[in-house]
Scaffold this motif. Sequence first.
Motif, PDB file in Angstrom:
ATOM      1  N   GLN A 127      -5.384  -8.246   7.473  1.00  0.00           N
ATOM      2  CA  GLN A 127      -4.018  -7.936   7.089  1.00  0.00           C
ATOM      3  C   GLN A 127      -3.294  -7.224   8.219  1.00  0.00           C
ATOM      4  OE1 GLN A 127      -3.972  -6.040   3.219  1.00  0.00           O
ATOM      5  NE2 GLN A 127      -5.397  -7.522   2.357  1.00  0.00           N
ATOM      6  N   PHE A 128      -2.050  -7.649   8.429  1.00  0.00           N
ATOM      7  CA  PHE A 128      -1.202  -7.092   9.474  1.00  0.00           C
ATOM      8  C   PHE A 128      -0.076  -6.308   8.805  1.00  0.00           C
ATOM      9  CE2 PHE A 128      -2.940  -9.234  13.178  1.00  0.00           C
ATOM     10  CZ  PHE A 128      -3.673 -10.253  12.588  1.00  0.00           C
ATOM     11  N   PHE A 129       0.106  -5.080   9.271  1.00  0.00           N
ATOM     12  CA  PHE A 129       1.021  -4.168   8.598  1.00  0.00           C
ATOM     13  C   PHE A 129       2.387  -4.090   9.273  1.00  0.00           C
ATOM     14  CE2 PHE A 129      -1.383  -1.909   5.344  1.00  0.00           C
ATOM     15  CZ  PHE A 129      -2.676  -2.332   5.632  1.00  0.00           C
ATOM     16  N   GLY A 130       3.386  -3.831   8.437  1.00  0.00           N
ATOM     17  CA  GLY A 130       4.710  -3.519   8.924  1.00  0.00           C
ATOM     18  C   GLY A 130       4.809  -2.052   9.269  1.00  0.00           C
ATOM     19  N   PRO A 131       6.000  -1.615   9.734  1.00  0.00           N
ATOM     20  CA  PRO A 131       6.175  -0.215  10.148  1.00  0.00           C
ATOM     21  C   PRO A 131       6.271   0.752   8.978  1.00  0.00           C
ATOM     22  CG  PRO A 131       8.218  -1.430  10.357  1.00  0.00           C
ATOM     23  CD  PRO A 131       7.173  -2.436   9.993  1.00  0.00           C
ATOM     24  N   TYR A 168       0.849  -1.187   0.000  1.00  0.00           N
ATOM     25  CA  TYR A 168       0.000   0.000   0.000  1.00  0.00           C
ATOM     26  C   TYR A 168       0.890   1.245   0.000  1.00  0.00           C
ATOM     27  CZ  TYR A 168      -3.873  -3.047   1.405  1.00  0.00           C
ATOM     28  OH  TYR A 168      -4.832  -4.038   1.452  1.00  0.00           O
ATOM     29  N   GLN A 215      -1.185  -7.197  -4.638  1.00  0.00           N
ATOM     30  CA  GLN A 215      -1.078  -8.300  -3.683  1.00  0.00           C
ATOM     31  C   GLN A 215      -0.407  -9.492  -4.359  1.00  0.00           C
ATOM     32  OE1 GLN A 215      -4.391 -11.156  -2.172  1.00  0.00           O
ATOM     33  NE2 GLN A 215      -4.273  -9.560  -0.611  1.00  0.00           N
ATOM     34  N   ARG A 259       9.543   5.050   4.611  1.00  0.00           N
ATOM     35  CA  ARG A 259       9.276   6.434   4.212  1.00  0.00           C
ATOM     36  C   ARG A 259      10.174   6.771   3.037  1.00  0.00           C
ATOM     37  NH1 ARG A 259       5.401   9.873   4.423  1.00  0.00           N
ATOM     38  NH2 ARG A 259       5.082   9.387   6.629  1.00  0.00           N
ATOM     39  N   GLN A 269       0.754   5.229   1.238  1.00  0.00           N
ATOM     40  CA  GLN A 269       0.012   6.170   2.068  1.00  0.00           C
ATOM     41  C   GLN A 269       0.633   7.555   1.956  1.00  0.00           C
ATOM     42  OE1 GLN A 269      -0.144   5.371   6.308  1.00  0.00           O
ATOM     43  NE2 GLN A 269      -2.102   6.420   6.508  1.00  0.00           N
ATOM     44  N   GLY A 303      -5.587   7.873   3.796  1.00  0.00           N
ATOM     45  CA  GLY A 303      -5.562   6.451   4.105  1.00  0.00           C
ATOM     46  C   GLY A 303      -4.707   5.706   3.092  1.00  0.00           C
ATOM     47  N   PRO A 304      -4.233   4.514   3.443  1.00  0.00           N
ATOM     48  CA  PRO A 304      -3.425   3.718   2.504  1.00  0.00           C
ATOM     49  C   PRO A 304      -4.203   3.378   1.230  1.00  0.00           C
ATOM     50  CG  PRO A 304      -3.227   2.858   4.744  1.00  0.00           C
ATOM     51  CD  PRO A 304      -4.341   3.858   4.761  1.00  0.00           C
ATOM     52  N   GLN A 305      -3.473   3.366   0.109  1.00  0.00           N
ATOM     53  CA  GLN A 305      -4.041   2.994  -1.184  1.00  0.00           C
ATOM     54  C   GLN A 305      -3.388   1.702  -1.647  1.00  0.00           C
ATOM     55  OE1 GLN A 305      -6.522   4.826  -2.866  1.00  0.00           O
ATOM     56  NE2 GLN A 305      -6.617   5.987  -0.953  1.00  0.00           N
ATOM     57  N   PHE A 306      -4.189   0.747  -2.074  1.00  0.00           N
ATOM     58  CA  PHE A 306      -3.725  -0.574  -2.481  1.00  0.00           C
ATOM     59  C   PHE A 306      -2.925  -0.499  -3.779  1.00  0.00           C
ATOM     60  CE2 PHE A 306      -3.834  -5.105  -2.765  1.00  0.00           C
ATOM     61  CZ  PHE A 306      -4.130  -5.448  -4.079  1.00  0.00           C
ATOM     62  N   LEU A 319       3.684   0.809   2.731  1.00  0.00           N
ATOM     63  CA  LEU A 319       3.335  -0.177   3.752  1.00  0.00           C
ATOM     64  C   LEU A 319       3.201  -1.558   3.138  1.00  0.00           C
ATOM     65  CD1 LEU A 319       0.570   1.978   5.444  1.00  0.00           C
ATOM     66  CD2 LEU A 319       2.736   1.347   6.519  1.00  0.00           C
ATOM     67  N   LEU A 350       4.605   7.063   2.458  1.00  0.00           N
ATOM     68  CA  LEU A 350       4.924   5.930   3.323  1.00  0.00           C
ATOM     69  C   LEU A 350       4.452   4.667   2.597  1.00  0.00           C
ATOM     70  CD1 LEU A 350       5.923   5.011   6.182  1.00  0.00           C
ATOM     71  CD2 LEU A 350       3.528   5.134   6.899  1.00  0.00           C
TER      72      LEU A 350
END
Lengths: 111, 112
Positions: B101-105, B35, B48, B108, B37, B42-45, B90, B88
Amino acid sequence: TQLLEQSPQFLSIQEGENLTVYCNSSSVFSSLQWYRQEPGEGPVLLVTVVTGGEVKKLKRLTFQFGDARKDSSLHITAAQPGDTGLYLCAGAEINDYKLSFGAGTTVTVRA
Amino acid sequence: DAGVTQSPTHLIKTRGQQVTLRCSPKSGHDTVSWYQQALGQGPQFIFQYYEEEERQRGNFPDRFSGHQFPNYSSELNVNALLLGDSALYLCASSGLAYNEQFFGPGTRLTVL
């Protein structure tokens, strides 16, 4: 145009007050997630709701998924400064692999 | 149990350059999503990956490409960088419940 509309965009309250964030769409979702994000970090998953009308409670946070699976709300009771952050809702449409995010609600809880 | 990890943390590039970002999924997860951001959004896909193939792609140009390795880790490549690519980035991983879904940090990226 965002698939998910969040309101309000900003929310500033005093410690101990309650707050509600709304997430609305015209689309039907197979599941909906709520995340909280701190500045410069990745979103942290708070909850996943999958059943229409479902209500989930995590300590002082209550999440509700609308009966038609098009909307959701997040309610925080007796907010604390540690609840400060960007709250994001994200939904997966039926037969879709991606998450579509709302623009987020920035919550500030003043001590 | 390690969560999702991403590298590097920060990156500064100039217009026209190319960049590669890396992601290792959460243990037990086989699906990786990327994603973008932008500030205040908000994050944009982007896309995948599953079983080393691009399973779904968002509305991003071909300058954005990716890869998934047999160990499920993934790379995001961006060619011909534009100022507007500053964001950013992600990475998120998921398992059987592919929508959870679980995100990483994040990484940037700043393009000058």
